[in-house]
Enzyme design. Structure first.
Site, PDB file in Angstrom:
ATOM      1  CB  SER A 185     -16.165  -5.138 109.022  1.00 56.71           C
ATOM      2  OG  SER A 185     -16.234  -6.445 108.529  1.00 56.71           O
ATOM      3  CE  LYS A 186     -17.544  -3.137 100.574  1.00 53.88           C
ATOM      4  NZ  LYS A 186     -17.048  -3.171  99.225  1.00 53.88           N
ATOM      5  NE  ARG A 187     -13.487 -10.494 107.652  1.00 53.31           N
ATOM      6  CZ  ARG A 187     -13.608 -10.650 108.970  1.00 53.31           C
ATOM      7  NH1 ARG A 187     -14.332 -11.634 109.436  1.00 53.31           N
ATOM      8  NH2 ARG A 187     -13.005  -9.839 109.808  1.00 53.31           N
TER       9      ARG A 187
END
Ligand code: GLU
Length: 500
Positions: free
Chosen positions: A251-253
């Site tokens: 996950s980049k978030r």
């Protein structure tokens, strides 16, 4: 000579994958008396991000995976930045045109878009229709000399299966009809990745190319270029795709793709390295915790797996906790100080904002507080925190009372007693503390023993005599050991806080 390389593009924050690949590259080079090279691939000028190159160096320094050759470290095969090598790419691209393996393409963007649309409408995956491929070379050359905008495309041989070899995945066959006549030189005079990577890996005498799995589909194009140039190919290994526990991309978030996220959380670099070596590789003796030096001795590219490993954050936390517990108090303080210094002076680099209740100023306050303690108290601070945390960030909520005020929650303080009872009790404790002349830990420990006795006399549970002291000083029911904390806090502040 073994020469490995990592070739990140400076397009943003430092991705975990760069550290992951570099670590294997460096280990393999070290094991074989070879060299690990860092090359900066900045041919996509539109995606260039200022600060990204510094982030690469800073991340590699942090984990201690230091290149032997790079733009910063120098070397005999430079320049190591692709934008400084444009003449080299130009020369080789022209060579390919001259040998009939590449051609000038003058198609304007509008035409390419139309071709694309048509392909999509007719259910084919979009590909260039080779419109310019068979133009007579003399005519094309004249158009180029007259300044007409153009790119150069490589010719993909027709009707010939293309077989590539990956050390871990074995032979992989590609059907040429689904491979595009790839642009190798753009109209701005910059090469595309495909041309530059082949030329650079060859000229830099790279023996092993380890790269992400996203490049597998480009692999046949590179093989064809090597064939056109009649160059020997390095050995290729494509790493497995690291996924989260559900099998999705990291996950980049949530920040899990950014090296800086791990650094800011307060993971130790040696634990992060140890942990990521085990993604797609396992120790021959099944060991989980081992040093980088030990890893170097046993690692070989061929033992990497192609199966996607799952990134288990819980395991990383456990592992980091193991590393923390092994630190001496002196080292704990040193590393904690470095970390606080980093967080208080460096802005987060990731795809999104870093989620934290702490501002840069808070880290600074904590750092100043630690620095204000004498050695004995600083080491005690390490001692009482070391076994309680998995990563440095966990230490902050437990110790925030040292640096900031809080609003006292009376209900939490009083719990099942009456206000008078608690007030009386705290007054008594205050009186005892006032009596302590030498502010030494053993004297406070004596008070602790007295309080246990007092609990019996008052018919209170032992926890009930300590609870209000902790809540009034710490502001919550959890903290490092109470009397050690009080000792570090000092007499004056302790007396100030011991109120209802
Ligand atoms: N510049 C490419 C990237 O950042 C490197 C790919 C390769 O290692 O060949 O993904």
């Amino acid at each position: 000579m073994i020469r490995t390389r990592n070739a990140p593009s400076p397009t943003g924050y430092l991705h975990l994958g760069t550290i992951y690949q570099s670590l294997f590259d460096k280990a393999f080079a070290l094991k074989n008396n070879g060299k690990f090279i860092l090359r900066i691939e900045d041919t996509d000028q539109k995606r260039y991000t200022p600060g990204a190159v510094e982030a690469i160096y800073s991340g590699l320094d942090w984990v201690g995976v230091i290149p032997d050759e790079s733009p910063k470290h120098g070397g005999d095969y430079g320049p190591y930045v692709q934008s400084e090598r444009l003449d080299i790419y130009k020369k080789y691209a022209q060579e390919l045109v001259a040998s009939g393996n590449a051609y000038y393409c003058f198609c304007p963007t509008e035409r390419l878009l139309e071709v694309r649309k048509k392909d999509q409408k007719e259910g084919r995956s979009p590909m260039y229709d080779k419109h310019c491929r068979n133009f007579p070379i003399d005519e094309s050359k004249k158009r180029v000399e007259n300044g007409e905008a153009h790119v150069i495309r490589m010719k993909i041989p027709e009707n010939e299966k293309i077989v590539v070899n990956d050390l871990v995945r074995g032979d992989i066959e590609f059907d040429p009809s689904v491979i595009d006549d790839q642009v190798i030189m753009k109209s701005d005079g910059y090469p595309t990745y495909h041309l530059a990577v082949v030329i650079d890996d060859h000229l830099m005498e790279i023996s092993h190319v380890l790269r992400g799995p996203e490049w597998l589909t480009s692999f046949p194009k590179h093989k064809i270029l090597y064939d056109y140039f009649k160059w020997k190919m390095p050995i290729f290994i494509h790493t497995p795709l690291i996924t989260d526990m559900k099998g999705a991309k990291l996950s980049k978030r949530k920040g899990h793709a950014s090296v800086d996220w791990f650094r800011r959380k307060g993971f130790l670099p040696e634990a992060v390295l140890n942990f990521i070596t085990l993604l797609g590789w396992s120790h021959p003796e099944g060991k989980e915790i081992f040093s980088f030096d030990e890893f170097v001795k046993v690692f070989d590219f061929k033992d990497l797996s192609a199966v996607s490993p799952k990134f288990d954050l819980v395991k990383l936390e456990w592992m980091n906790g193991q590393y923390l517990q092994k630190l001496s108090n002196v080292d704990f303080v040193k590393k904690l100080t470095e970390w606080l210094n980093y967080c208080s002076t460096t802005k987060y680099q990731g795809a999104t904002e870093y989620e934290s209740n702490w501002s840069m100023d808070d880290y600074k306050l904590m750092l100043n507080f630690l620095n204000s303690l004498n050695d004995e108290k600083r080491l005690l601070f390490a001692e009482i925190n070391n076994q309680r945390i998995k990563k440095f960030e966990d230490l902050l909520p437990l110790n925030s009372f040292f640096i900031s005020d809080f609003v006292l929650d009376e209900n939490l303080l009083i719990e099942n007693k009456s206000k008078e009872e608690i007030s009386e009790h705290l007054d008594w404790v205050k009186g005892e503390i006032e009596k302590i002349e030498d502010w030494e830990l053993p004297n406070l420990k004596k008070l602790e023993e007295t309080l246990v006795k007092r609990a019996g006399e008052m018919n209170w549970k032992v926890g009930e005599v300590f609870h209000p002291i902790r809540v009034s000083i710490v502001g919550s029911t959890v903290s490092p050991p109470l009397f050690e904390s009080i000792y570090i806090l000092g007499k004056e502040k302790t007396l100030k806080f011991l109120n209802l």
